[in-house]
Motif scaffolding. Sequence first.
Motif, PDB file in Angstrom:
ATOM      1  N   GLN A   1       0.856  -1.180   0.000  1.00  0.00           N
ATOM      2  CA  GLN A   1       0.000   0.000   0.000  1.00  0.00           C
ATOM      3  C   GLN A   1       0.895   1.234   0.000  1.00  0.00           C
ATOM      4  O   GLN A   1       1.770   1.375   0.849  1.00  0.00           O
ATOM      5  N   TYR A   2       0.658   2.096  -0.959  1.00  0.00           N
ATOM      6  CA  TYR A   2       1.428   3.333  -1.034  1.00  0.00           C
ATOM      7  C   TYR A   2       0.543   4.498  -0.623  1.00  0.00           C
ATOM      8  O   TYR A   2      -0.650   4.498  -0.879  1.00  0.00           O
TER       9      TYR A   2
ATOM     10  N   GLY B   1       4.439  15.503  -0.847  1.00  0.00           N
ATOM     11  CA  GLY B   1       4.359  15.079  -2.236  1.00  0.00           C
ATOM     12  C   GLY B   1       5.021  13.752  -2.516  1.00  0.00           C
ATOM     13  O   GLY B   1       4.857  13.191  -3.591  1.00  0.00           O
ATOM     14  N   LYS B   2       5.766  13.220  -1.556  1.00  0.00           N
ATOM     15  CA  LYS B   2       6.457  11.944  -1.759  1.00  0.00           C
ATOM     16  C   LYS B   2       5.497  10.775  -1.567  1.00  0.00           C
ATOM     17  O   LYS B   2       4.691  10.754  -0.654  1.00  0.00           O
ATOM     18  N   LYS B   3       5.599   9.791  -2.444  1.00  0.00           N
ATOM     19  CA  LYS B   3       4.789   8.579  -2.370  1.00  0.00           C
ATOM     20  C   LYS B   3       5.654   7.502  -1.715  1.00  0.00           C
ATOM     21  O   LYS B   3       6.759   7.239  -2.188  1.00  0.00           O
TER      22      LYS B   3
ATOM     23  N   THR C   1      -2.279   2.778  16.031  1.00  0.00           N
ATOM     24  CA  THR C   1      -2.471   3.820  17.028  1.00  0.00           C
ATOM     25  C   THR C   1      -1.416   3.661  18.103  1.00  0.00           C
ATOM     26  O   THR C   1      -1.227   2.569  18.648  1.00  0.00           O
ATOM     27  N   ILE C   2      -0.714   4.743  18.380  1.00  0.00           N
ATOM     28  CA  ILE C   2       0.295   4.763  19.447  1.00  0.00           C
ATOM     29  C   ILE C   2      -0.033   5.952  20.336  1.00  0.00           C
ATOM     30  O   ILE C   2      -0.116   7.082  19.856  1.00  0.00           O
ATOM     31  N   LYS C   3      -0.232   5.674  21.613  1.00  0.00           N
ATOM     32  CA  LYS C   3      -0.570   6.727  22.582  1.00  0.00           C
ATOM     33  C   LYS C   3      -1.729   7.598  22.087  1.00  0.00           C
ATOM     34  O   LYS C   3      -1.661   8.825  22.089  1.00  0.00           O
ATOM     35  N   ASN C   4      -2.789   6.942  21.614  1.00  0.00           N
ATOM     36  CA  ASN C   4      -4.030   7.586  21.162  1.00  0.00           C
ATOM     37  C   ASN C   4      -3.886   8.477  19.932  1.00  0.00           C
ATOM     38  O   ASN C   4      -4.742   9.303  19.662  1.00  0.00           O
ATOM     39  N   LYS C   5      -2.793   8.350  19.184  1.00  0.00           N
ATOM     40  CA  LYS C   5      -2.628   9.069  17.923  1.00  0.00           C
ATOM     41  C   LYS C   5      -2.423   8.068  16.806  1.00  0.00           C
ATOM     42  O   LYS C   5      -1.802   7.030  17.003  1.00  0.00           O
ATOM     43  N   LYS C   6      -2.935   8.387  15.623  1.00  0.00           N
ATOM     44  CA  LYS C   6      -2.819   7.475  14.488  1.00  0.00           C
ATOM     45  C   LYS C   6      -1.521   7.747  13.715  1.00  0.00           C
ATOM     46  O   LYS C   6      -1.160   8.897  13.486  1.00  0.00           O
ATOM     47  N   TYR C   7      -0.884   6.651  13.299  1.00  0.00           N
ATOM     48  CA  TYR C   7       0.367   6.712  12.549  1.00  0.00           C
ATOM     49  C   TYR C   7       0.331   5.687  11.427  1.00  0.00           C
ATOM     50  O   TYR C   7      -0.366   4.684  11.516  1.00  0.00           O
ATOM     51  N   TYR C   8       1.105   5.950  10.379  1.00  0.00           N
ATOM     52  CA  TYR C   8       1.363   4.958   9.345  1.00  0.00           C
ATOM     53  C   TYR C   8       2.738   4.370   9.616  1.00  0.00           C
ATOM     54  O   TYR C   8       3.696   5.114   9.877  1.00  0.00           O
ATOM     55  N   GLN C   9       2.831   3.041   9.537  1.00  0.00           N
ATOM     56  CA  GLN C   9       4.128   2.402   9.685  1.00  0.00           C
ATOM     57  C   GLN C   9       4.768   2.348   8.312  1.00  0.00           C
ATOM     58  O   GLN C   9       4.199   1.830   7.358  1.00  0.00           O
ATOM     59  N   THR C  10       5.980   2.905   8.225  1.00  0.00           N
ATOM     60  CA  THR C  10       6.661   3.004   6.936  1.00  0.00           C
ATOM     61  C   THR C  10       7.878   2.092   6.848  1.00  0.00           C
ATOM     62  O   THR C  10       8.560   2.083   5.841  1.00  0.00           O
ATOM     63  N   GLY C  11       8.137   1.355   7.901  1.00  0.00           N
ATOM     64  CA  GLY C  11       9.262   0.427   7.946  1.00  0.00           C
ATOM     65  C   GLY C  11       9.380  -0.129   9.342  1.00  0.00           C
ATOM     66  O   GLY C  11       8.560   0.181  10.221  1.00  0.00           O
ATOM     67  N   TYR C  12      10.398  -0.932   9.572  1.00  0.00           N
ATOM     68  CA  TYR C  12      10.604  -1.479  10.910  1.00  0.00           C
ATOM     69  C   TYR C  12      10.922  -0.329  11.862  1.00  0.00           C
ATOM     70  O   TYR C  12      11.851   0.442  11.634  1.00  0.00           O
ATOM     71  N   ASN C  13      10.114  -0.169  12.894  1.00  0.00           N
ATOM     72  CA  ASN C  13      10.303   0.877  13.905  1.00  0.00           C
ATOM     73  C   ASN C  13      10.347   2.273  13.274  1.00  0.00           C
ATOM     74  O   ASN C  13      11.133   3.128  13.666  1.00  0.00           O
ATOM     75  N   SER C  14       9.499   2.504  12.280  1.00  0.00           N
ATOM     76  CA  SER C  14       9.472   3.764  11.554  1.00  0.00           C
ATOM     77  C   SER C  14       8.019   4.159  11.291  1.00  0.00           C
ATOM     78  O   SER C  14       7.281   3.424  10.635  1.00  0.00           O
ATOM     79  N   PHE C  15       7.610   5.341  11.795  1.00  0.00           N
ATOM     80  CA  PHE C  15       6.212   5.768  11.727  1.00  0.00           C
ATOM     81  C   PHE C  15       6.126   7.246  11.364  1.00  0.00           C
ATOM     82  O   PHE C  15       6.989   8.025  11.742  1.00  0.00           O
TER      83      PHE C  15
ATOM     84  N   ASN D   1      -0.745  13.826   8.468  1.00  0.00           N
ATOM     85  CA  ASN D   1       0.003  14.374   7.337  1.00  0.00           C
ATOM     86  C   ASN D   1      -0.331  13.666   6.024  1.00  0.00           C
ATOM     87  O   ASN D   1       0.106  14.079   4.964  1.00  0.00           O
ATOM     88  N   VAL D   2      -1.151  12.608   6.128  1.00  0.00           N
ATOM     89  CA  VAL D   2      -1.533  11.826   4.957  1.00  0.00           C
ATOM     90  C   VAL D   2      -3.042  11.864   4.746  1.00  0.00           C
ATOM     91  O   VAL D   2      -3.524  12.153   3.662  1.00  0.00           O
ATOM     92  N   ASP D   3      -3.792  11.564   5.804  1.00  0.00           N
ATOM     93  CA  ASP D   3      -5.248  11.453   5.708  1.00  0.00           C
ATOM     94  C   ASP D   3      -5.943  12.803   5.764  1.00  0.00           C
ATOM     95  O   ASP D   3      -6.981  12.994   5.157  1.00  0.00           O
TER      96      ASP D   3
END
Length: 164
Positions: free
Chosen positions: A45-46, A70-72, A80-94, A99-101
């Motif tokens: 998923q990009y 602008g980067k894909k 969800t980490i500490k009640n905030k939503k994140y996208y995981q972009t790699g191992y231990n990388s969020f 900034n996306v949705d």
Amino acid sequence: MKNAAAVYTQSLGKTGTSYNKGKKGYAYAYAILDGEKYYKLGTDQYITVMHNSAVYSKNLKKTTSSVAAGKKILTFGRTTIKNKKYYQTGYNSFISASNVDGTTRTLKKNAYVYKKSKGKAVRYKNSVLKQNSQQQTYGSAVSIKGKKYYIIGVGKYVAKSDFK
């Protein structure tokens, strides 16, 4: 894979896909469900990052990396980490999902769309957004020459004061 392995959905339903014995696969996380270990596989998923985004570790420490607007980039899903939503972009990388949705906001009056040129905000073509229309904004407001703007697209801004 040491053995042939079926691929399951998040709710543990079989997908009909499987990995043959000896095939290499990339798993970036695992979970133990009902005493069994399941590996999370990449989903191809990009996403397009709409607002410059810092990259965080899973304990929400800022790393030295960032992702430009602008980067894909490839994502391995939302979490969800500490009640905030994140996208995981790699191992231990969020990165922050805002900034996306984006966030839907309503305009309280007609508003001009701006772009940034030579450090200041200038009107973007003859774009006018109508009062009471809803717009997606990305991330927190940014400052251009001391005035706050929301990002509504890559390189496009609307004054924060134009929103309800």
